[in-house]
Design a protein around this motif. Structure first.
Motif, mmCIF file in Angstrom:
data_model
loop_
_atom_site.group_PDB
_atom_site.id
_atom_site.type_symbol
_atom_site.label_atom_id
_atom_site.label_comp_id
_atom_site.label_asym_id
_atom_site.label_seq_id
_atom_site.Cartn_x
_atom_site.Cartn_y
_atom_site.Cartn_z
ATOM 1 N N THR A 96 -53.971 56.182 -113.056
ATOM 2 C CA THR A 96 -54.196 56.267 -111.608
ATOM 3 C C THR A 96 -55.495 55.564 -111.255
ATOM 4 O O THR A 96 -56.422 55.486 -112.062
ATOM 5 C CB THR A 96 -54.284 57.725 -111.114
ATOM 6 O OG1 THR A 96 -55.493 58.336 -111.568
ATOM 7 C CG2 THR A 96 -53.085 58.540 -111.589
ATOM 8 N N GLY A 97 -55.556 55.011 -110.042
ATOM 9 C CA GLY A 97 -56.767 54.357 -109.556
ATOM 10 C C GLY A 97 -57.041 52.998 -110.166
ATOM 11 O O GLY A 97 -58.143 52.476 -110.021
ATOM 12 N N ASP A 98 -56.073 52.403 -110.833
ATOM 13 C CA ASP A 98 -56.286 51.128 -111.521
ATOM 14 C C ASP A 98 -56.768 50.055 -110.537
ATOM 15 O O ASP A 98 -56.343 50.007 -109.384
ATOM 16 C CB ASP A 98 -54.988 50.675 -112.182
ATOM 17 C CG ASP A 98 -55.201 49.535 -113.156
ATOM 18 O OD1 ASP A 98 -55.998 49.699 -114.086
ATOM 19 O OD2 ASP A 98 -54.575 48.477 -112.975
ATOM 20 N N CYS A 99 -57.675 49.198 -111.021
ATOM 21 C CA CYS A 99 -58.265 48.191 -110.121
ATOM 22 C C CYS A 99 -58.419 46.840 -110.804
ATOM 23 O O CYS A 99 -59.314 46.072 -110.457
ATOM 24 C CB CYS A 99 -59.596 48.673 -109.589
ATOM 25 S SG CYS A 99 -60.812 49.103 -110.865
ATOM 26 N N GLY A 100 -57.601 46.550 -111.802
ATOM 27 C CA GLY A 100 -57.567 45.214 -112.370
ATOM 28 C C GLY A 100 -58.347 45.014 -113.652
ATOM 29 O O GLY A 100 -58.459 43.887 -114.123
ATOM 30 N N GLY A 101 -58.881 46.064 -114.238
ATOM 31 C CA GLY A 101 -59.633 45.934 -115.475
ATOM 32 C C GLY A 101 -60.803 46.890 -115.492
ATOM 33 O O GLY A 101 -61.027 47.648 -114.544
ATOM 34 N N LEU A 102 -61.559 46.881 -116.589
ATOM 35 C CA LEU A 102 -62.716 47.762 -116.687
ATOM 36 C C LEU A 102 -63.679 47.516 -115.542
ATOM 37 O O LEU A 102 -64.167 48.443 -114.899
ATOM 38 C CB LEU A 102 -63.426 47.548 -118.029
ATOM 39 C CG LEU A 102 -64.668 48.399 -118.272
ATOM 40 C CD1 LEU A 102 -64.337 49.885 -118.261
ATOM 41 C CD2 LEU A 102 -65.316 48.018 -119.610
ATOM 42 N N THR A 103 -63.983 46.249 -115.255
ATOM 43 C CA THR A 103 -64.739 45.874 -114.069
ATOM 44 C C THR A 103 -63.743 45.549 -112.969
ATOM 45 O O THR A 103 -62.930 44.638 -113.115
ATOM 46 C CB THR A 103 -65.637 44.656 -114.349
ATOM 47 O OG1 THR A 103 -66.543 44.979 -115.411
ATOM 48 C CG2 THR A 103 -66.427 44.270 -113.124
ATOM 49 N N CYS A 104 -63.787 46.287 -111.885
ATOM 50 C CA CYS A 104 -62.770 46.178 -110.842
ATOM 51 C C CYS A 104 -62.758 44.793 -110.199
ATOM 52 O O CYS A 104 -63.802 44.197 -109.947
ATOM 53 C CB CYS A 104 -62.991 47.224 -109.762
ATOM 54 S SG CYS A 104 -62.701 48.916 -110.315
ATOM 55 N N THR A 105 -61.550 44.306 -109.943
ATOM 56 C CA THR A 105 -61.361 43.054 -109.212
ATOM 57 C C THR A 105 -60.849 43.309 -107.803
ATOM 58 O O THR A 105 -60.596 42.365 -107.054
ATOM 59 C CB THR A 105 -60.377 42.141 -109.956
ATOM 60 O OG1 THR A 105 -59.122 42.830 -110.126
ATOM 61 C CG2 THR A 105 -60.922 41.759 -111.322
ATOM 62 N N GLY A 106 -60.685 44.575 -107.438
ATOM 63 C CA GLY A 106 -60.217 44.941 -106.103
ATOM 64 C C GLY A 106 -60.279 46.440 -105.936
ATOM 65 O O GLY A 106 -60.926 47.140 -106.716
ATOM 66 N N GLY A 107 -59.590 46.952 -104.926
ATOM 67 C CA GLY A 107 -59.562 48.385 -104.685
ATOM 68 C C GLY A 107 -58.631 49.106 -105.624
ATOM 69 O O GLY A 107 -57.833 48.494 -106.344
ATOM 70 N N GLY A 108 -58.723 50.440 -105.625
ATOM 71 C CA GLY A 108 -57.865 51.242 -106.471
ATOM 72 C C GLY A 108 -56.433 51.254 -105.960
ATOM 73 O O GLY A 108 -56.189 51.444 -104.761
ATOM 74 N N ILE A 109 -55.480 51.043 -106.856
ATOM 75 C CA ILE A 109 -54.071 51.046 -106.467
ATOM 76 C C ILE A 109 -53.666 52.460 -106.064
ATOM 77 O O ILE A 109 -53.869 53.398 -106.826
ATOM 78 C CB ILE A 109 -53.188 50.538 -107.620
ATOM 79 C CG1 ILE A 109 -53.527 49.082 -107.946
ATOM 80 C CG2 ILE A 109 -51.710 50.667 -107.264
ATOM 81 C CD1 ILE A 109 -52.807 48.545 -109.159
ATOM 82 N N PRO A 110 -53.113 52.643 -104.865
ATOM 83 C CA PRO A 110 -52.686 53.976 -104.436
ATOM 84 C C PRO A 110 -51.586 54.528 -105.345
ATOM 85 O O PRO A 110 -50.828 53.750 -105.937
ATOM 86 C CB PRO A 110 -52.142 53.739 -103.028
ATOM 87 C CG PRO A 110 -52.820 52.465 -102.579
ATOM 88 C CD PRO A 110 -52.929 51.626 -103.827
ATOM 89 N N PRO A 111 -51.501 55.868 -105.416
ATOM 90 C CA PRO A 111 -52.316 56.852 -104.692
ATOM 91 C C PRO A 111 -53.667 57.105 -105.358
ATOM 92 O O PRO A 111 -53.754 57.236 -106.574
ATOM 93 C CB PRO A 111 -51.435 58.103 -104.720
ATOM 94 C CG PRO A 111 -50.579 57.949 -105.937
ATOM 95 C CD PRO A 111 -50.360 56.479 -106.110
#
Length: 251
Positions: A96-111
């Motif tokens: 949950t909350g994935d954002c493209g990798g350890l260092t986020c490349t965007g917002g958290g994927i809902p929910p």
């Protein structure tokens, strides 16, 4: 992706209306605390200025904390990622909350449950809220600490919404005998204008609470339950630091 883009549009509109500025000095400190019985990977998305979280600061075991010093006028959001698996290069995913990798490349994927901030906004006030507009994955709360002037209210969601999530909104983990790991918003689940506050429902007058947003609101009265839930969900404070707790046990 639609819900991520829509939500970030609302965030930028919100910041514009508040008249935020990066010219005012700020000594605000964010303290992130993990009260969940499992490790979380805290993440942030910055609306203006540099990112707050770096690759070395992305793991919070149970009971651990992290201190962040935002620049003056910072705006953005925080959330918790769960059940992540990254390789040494930072490549991987979270349940949950994935954002493209350890260092986020965007917002958290809902929910995903969100904390949103604008520091030094209109009249020098900090504006903050807890939002379930993008759904729910873990409990989350914001508490002003070390002083502060104004209402300085607690904002958050203590109740475990995964346990009471309607079947049509549930996200289950196939690796854990179908355990519910997140609860979708009605917008994410059904992608209809009346739930997403779009098209003919794109104003506060036409987009009103639904049975699903009411479920979120009844469980977490101080959190945003849908896009126009401003009246009971936006908090203000001046001159405070903030404790952001994942899985808070009390208000």
């Amino acid at each position: 992706m639609l819900i991520i883009n829509r939500s970030f549009f609302f965030l930028h509109t919100f910041l514009f209306l508040l008249g935020f500025s990066t010219n005012t000095a700020s000594a605000t400190v964010f303290n992130l605390l993990n009260n969940c019985p499992y490790t979380v990977w805290p993440a942030s998305l910055t609306g203006n200025g540099p990112p707050l979280l770096t690759q070395s600061n992305h793991t919070l075991p149970h009971g651990s904390s992290l201190t962040l010093n935002p620049p003056a006028g910072w705006s953005g959001r925080f959330w918790a990622r769960t059940a992540c698996n990254f390789n040494p290069k930072g490549t991987g995913t979270c349940s949950t909350g994935d954002c493209g990798g350890l260092t986020c490349t965007g917002g958290g994927i809902p929910p995903v449950s969100l904390v949103e901030f604008t520091l030094n906004g209109a009249n020098g006030m900090d504006f903050y809220d807890v939002s379930l507009v993008d759904g729910y994955n873990v409990g989350i709360g914001v508490k002003p600490i070390n002083g502060g002037i104004g209402n300085c209210e607690y904002a958050g969601c203590v109740e475990d919404l995964n346990g009471s999530c309607p079947p049509e909104l549930r996200v289950v983990d196939p690796n854990r005998s179908g355990a519910v790991i997140a609860c979708k918003s009605a917008c994410t689940a059904f992608n209809k204008p009346e739930y997403c506050c779009t098209e003919n429902y794109g104003t506060p007058q036409t987009c009103t609470p639904t049975k699903y947003s009411k479920l979120f609101k009844n469980a977490c009265p101080t959190a945003y339950s849908y896009a126009y839930d401003d009246a009971t969900s936006t908090c203000t404070c001046t001159g405070s630091d903030y404790l952001i707790t994942f899985c808070p046990s009390t208000l």
